[in-house]
Design a protein around this motif. Sequence first.
Motif, PDB file in Angstrom:
ATOM      1  N   ARG A  49     -16.413  -5.590 -11.969  1.00 30.34           N
ATOM      2  CA  ARG A  49     -16.377  -6.539 -13.083  1.00 30.34           C
ATOM      3  C   ARG A  49     -15.338  -7.632 -12.845  1.00 30.34           C
ATOM      4  O   ARG A  49     -14.972  -8.341 -13.773  1.00 30.34           O
ATOM      5  N   GLU A  50     -14.887  -7.748 -11.590  1.00 26.39           N
ATOM      6  CA  GLU A  50     -13.791  -8.673 -11.305  1.00 26.39           C
ATOM      7  C   GLU A  50     -14.187 -10.130 -11.519  1.00 26.39           C
ATOM      8  O   GLU A  50     -13.371 -10.956 -11.927  1.00 26.39           O
ATOM      9  N   LYS A  51     -15.448 -10.487 -11.238  1.00 29.71           N
ATOM     10  CA  LYS A  51     -15.878 -11.879 -11.341  1.00 29.71           C
ATOM     11  C   LYS A  51     -16.742 -12.141 -12.569  1.00 29.71           C
ATOM     12  O   LYS A  51     -16.701 -13.226 -13.136  1.00 29.71           O
ATOM     13  N   ASN A  52     -17.552 -11.162 -12.937  1.00 28.44           N
ATOM     14  CA  ASN A  52     -18.416 -11.305 -14.112  1.00 28.44           C
ATOM     15  C   ASN A  52     -18.101 -10.169 -15.074  1.00 28.44           C
ATOM     16  O   ASN A  52     -18.553  -9.041 -14.865  1.00 28.44           O
ATOM     17  N   LEU A  53     -17.326 -10.484 -16.099  1.00 27.77           N
ATOM     18  CA  LEU A  53     -16.862  -9.444 -17.013  1.00 27.77           C
ATOM     19  C   LEU A  53     -18.024  -8.925 -17.844  1.00 27.77           C
ATOM     20  O   LEU A  53     -18.695  -9.675 -18.548  1.00 27.77           O
ATOM     21  N   THR A  54     -18.257  -7.614 -17.745  1.00 29.17           N
ATOM     22  CA  THR A  54     -19.342  -6.977 -18.473  1.00 29.17           C
ATOM     23  C   THR A  54     -18.818  -5.738 -19.179  1.00 29.17           C
ATOM     24  O   THR A  54     -17.723  -5.258 -18.908  1.00 29.17           O
ATOM     25  N   ASP A  55     -19.670  -5.196 -20.085  1.00 24.71           N
ATOM     26  CA  ASP A  55     -19.334  -3.928 -20.699  1.00 24.71           C
ATOM     27  C   ASP A  55     -19.701  -2.798 -19.747  1.00 24.71           C
ATOM     28  O   ASP A  55     -20.095  -3.037 -18.599  1.00 24.71           O
ATOM     29  N   PHE A  56     -19.611  -1.551 -20.231  1.00 27.34           N
ATOM     30  CA  PHE A  56     -19.815  -0.419 -19.339  1.00 27.34           C
ATOM     31  C   PHE A  56     -21.295  -0.139 -19.066  1.00 27.34           C
ATOM     32  O   PHE A  56     -21.624   0.808 -18.353  1.00 27.34           O
ATOM     33  N   SER A  57     -22.180  -0.980 -19.620  1.00 25.89           N
ATOM     34  CA  SER A  57     -23.601  -0.937 -19.261  1.00 25.89           C
ATOM     35  C   SER A  57     -24.008  -2.217 -18.540  1.00 25.89           C
ATOM     36  O   SER A  57     -25.183  -2.543 -18.455  1.00 25.89           O
ATOM     37  N   ASN A  58     -22.990  -2.937 -18.055  1.00 26.09           N
ATOM     38  CA  ASN A  58     -23.195  -4.161 -17.269  1.00 26.09           C
ATOM     39  C   ASN A  58     -23.859  -5.288 -18.048  1.00 26.09           C
ATOM     40  O   ASN A  58     -24.523  -6.140 -17.479  1.00 26.09           O
ATOM     41  N   ARG A  59     -23.659  -5.298 -19.364  1.00 26.69           N
ATOM     42  CA  ARG A  59     -24.088  -6.425 -20.176  1.00 26.69           C
ATOM     43  C   ARG A  59     -22.916  -7.387 -20.328  1.00 26.69           C
ATOM     44  O   ARG A  59     -21.773  -6.940 -20.454  1.00 26.69           O
ATOM     45  N   PRO A  60     -23.157  -8.683 -20.313  1.00 22.86           N
ATOM     46  CA  PRO A  60     -22.049  -9.639 -20.412  1.00 22.86           C
ATOM     47  C   PRO A  60     -21.221  -9.422 -21.675  1.00 22.86           C
ATOM     48  O   PRO A  60     -21.762  -9.174 -22.750  1.00 22.86           O
ATOM     49  N   CYS A  61     -19.906  -9.516 -21.532  1.00 23.52           N
ATOM     50  CA  CYS A  61     -19.028  -9.435 -22.695  1.00 23.52           C
ATOM     51  C   CYS A  61     -19.226 -10.672 -23.569  1.00 23.52           C
ATOM     52  O   CYS A  61     -19.620 -11.741 -23.085  1.00 23.52           O
ATOM     53  N   LYS A  62     -18.942 -10.532 -24.847  1.00 20.39           N
ATOM     54  CA  LYS A  62     -19.048 -11.659 -25.773  1.00 20.39           C
ATOM     55  C   LYS A  62     -18.174 -12.810 -25.298  1.00 20.39           C
ATOM     56  O   LYS A  62     -18.564 -13.982 -25.356  1.00 20.39           O
ATOM     57  N   ILE A  63     -16.971 -12.487 -24.865  1.00 22.11           N
ATOM     58  CA  ILE A  63     -16.073 -13.455 -24.244  1.00 22.11           C
ATOM     59  C   ILE A  63     -15.677 -12.878 -22.891  1.00 22.11           C
ATOM     60  O   ILE A  63     -15.153 -11.757 -22.829  1.00 22.11           O
ATOM     61  N   ALA A  64     -15.928 -13.622 -21.820  1.00 22.62           N
ATOM     62  CA  ALA A  64     -15.736 -13.082 -20.474  1.00 22.62           C
ATOM     63  C   ALA A  64     -14.683 -13.842 -19.666  1.00 22.62           C
ATOM     64  O   ALA A  64     -14.552 -13.614 -18.461  1.00 22.62           O
ATOM     65  N   ALA A  65     -13.928 -14.706 -20.324  1.00 20.77           N
ATOM     66  CA  ALA A  65     -12.960 -15.536 -19.603  1.00 20.77           C
ATOM     67  C   ALA A  65     -11.664 -14.774 -19.342  1.00 20.77           C
ATOM     68  O   ALA A  65     -10.578 -15.144 -19.813  1.00 20.77           O
ATOM     69  N   CYS A  66     -11.765 -13.687 -18.588  1.00 18.99           N
ATOM     70  CA  CYS A  66     -10.603 -12.884 -18.195  1.00 18.99           C
ATOM     71  C   CYS A  66     -10.780 -12.422 -16.762  1.00 18.99           C
ATOM     72  O   CYS A  66     -11.908 -12.201 -16.302  1.00 18.99           O
ATOM     73  N   CYS A 326     -14.055  -5.357 -22.753  1.00 13.80           N
ATOM     74  CA  CYS A 326     -14.557  -6.552 -23.442  1.00 13.80           C
ATOM     75  C   CYS A 326     -13.709  -6.856 -24.670  1.00 13.80           C
ATOM     76  O   CYS A 326     -13.386  -8.014 -24.952  1.00 13.80           O
ATOM     77  N   ASP A 327     -13.375  -5.810 -25.416  1.00 16.11           N
ATOM     78  CA  ASP A 327     -12.603  -6.004 -26.641  1.00 16.11           C
ATOM     79  C   ASP A 327     -11.221  -6.577 -26.355  1.00 16.11           C
ATOM     80  O   ASP A 327     -10.717  -7.408 -27.116  1.00 16.11           O
ATOM     81  N   LEU A 328     -10.599  -6.130 -25.259  1.00 17.87           N
ATOM     82  CA  LEU A 328      -9.272  -6.643 -24.914  1.00 17.87           C
ATOM     83  C   LEU A 328      -9.348  -8.119 -24.550  1.00 17.87           C
ATOM     84  O   LEU A 328      -8.515  -8.929 -25.002  1.00 17.87           O
ATOM     85  N   CYS A 329     -10.339  -8.497 -23.769  1.00 17.42           N
ATOM     86  CA  CYS A 329     -10.502  -9.906 -23.415  1.00 17.42           C
ATOM     87  C   CYS A 329     -10.765 -10.741 -24.659  1.00 17.42           C
ATOM     88  O   CYS A 329     -10.169 -11.811 -24.844  1.00 17.42           O
ATOM     89  N   GLU A 330     -11.633 -10.251 -25.534  1.00 16.30           N
ATOM     90  CA  GLU A 330     -11.920 -10.970 -26.772  1.00 16.30           C
ATOM     91  C   GLU A 330     -10.666 -11.110 -27.628  1.00 16.30           C
ATOM     92  O   GLU A 330     -10.418 -12.170 -28.225  1.00 16.30           O
ATOM     93  N   TYR A 331      -9.875 -10.032 -27.682  1.00 19.57           N
ATOM     94  CA  TYR A 331      -8.643 -10.074 -28.464  1.00 19.57           C
ATOM     95  C   TYR A 331      -7.718 -11.185 -27.958  1.00 19.57           C
ATOM     96  O   TYR A 331      -7.131 -11.933 -28.746  1.00 19.57           O
ATOM     97  N   LEU A 332      -7.580 -11.306 -26.642  1.00 21.43           N
ATOM     98  CA  LEU A 332      -6.674 -12.304 -26.066  1.00 21.43           C
ATOM     99  C   LEU A 332      -7.097 -13.722 -26.421  1.00 21.43           C
ATOM    100  O   LEU A 332      -6.250 -14.621 -26.538  1.00 21.43           O
TER     101      LEU A 332
END
Length: 370
Positions: A49-66, A326-332
């Motif tokens: 998930r280093e380049k494309n931030l996804t959840d644990f089912s490999n779906r894109p996170c709501k906010i992936a800019a991390c 995903c939640d941590l990235c969204e929180y930031l």
Amino acid sequence: MVFDPLFNVPRSTVKTTATTSPSRPKEVKTILFYTSFFGQLPWPHTIGREKNLTDFSNRPCKIAACNFSISKDDISRSSVVVFHGYFTPSPMEMKALVLKKPRGQMWAWFNEESPASTSYPLNKLKNMFELTITHLHESDIHTLYGDYFSLNHKSKIEAQKLYSNRNFTEGKDRLVLWLASNCRKAASLRLNIVKEIAKYIQVDVYGGCQKYFKQTGRCWRRTRDCQRLNERYKFYLSFENSNCKGYLTEKYWENALDRNVVPVVIAGSYNKDVLIPGSYIDILDFPNAEALAKYLHYLDKNETAYNSYFEWKTKYGYTRETNWICDLCEYLHTNKAKDTTWDLGILWGEKENCHADDYRINIWINRTRP
């Protein structure tokens, strides 16, 4: 792992206090994992998930800019620094490190285990961590073994078709199963519970605790052969190694619910709000082990009564994905940097979170037959 399609819906648990504009390009935030995850670096949650931030089912996170880092050289430019609760550096090292902490940077303390299993002197970490990532409701970000939710109207109709006429006794030719390896002193309470239950009903035990019951046989964890064996039982003893607030692990979600087996639990004072209503049997609803065993025998002989423990499937779904990455990235991106810190000694204290029912449990174990 195979999930029912109705039950695989991830949910964000982010606590938002100040949002940013969704149309504005987002600055990439760096998340530094300062410690290992049980000796593993990078953390297994981040691999792939280093380049494309996804959840644990490999779906894109709501906010992936991390992005992620495990290099301590990046500490000064990181938005958040994550420390695993089991591998947090010594209090002396932490005191030295906090003096170099950049303004506006947040530290996050991560723990998936129970407070009773934490030996670190947490009072030494007071006022160091702005964020916590744990199973506790009070935490900023949640990492859970599972979570349940009410089905929407459409899903309820689909669930009714799937489950209303299903006989969950089919294929089950055994009664009570317990898979456990930890029977050390800290987990001896649950061992005593199982010993008492086994006086009145057959309990098949696999794992390191097997030696206390003079049983043999193997069931390798998470192998398909072990899962098939699990599915032949009507009841699973979903006892945690410590009874703590909100601490509910794979023993309930995976070994029981995923296998369509009725979990026998210690709900007590702590876990009635995190267990799916109608899905479980609480030992503390019975005066003693003999009464519990008598009820299990009754359910074994009564298909209608046994199947009632699966009626929840027409009302609730569950997920075993809590996407804290995903939640941590969204929180930031949706919160200002916190200027308040946690007192981990209180938040994660064993006295504050565990053992409220131990006295009742010991009475239950030692209570003589009526």
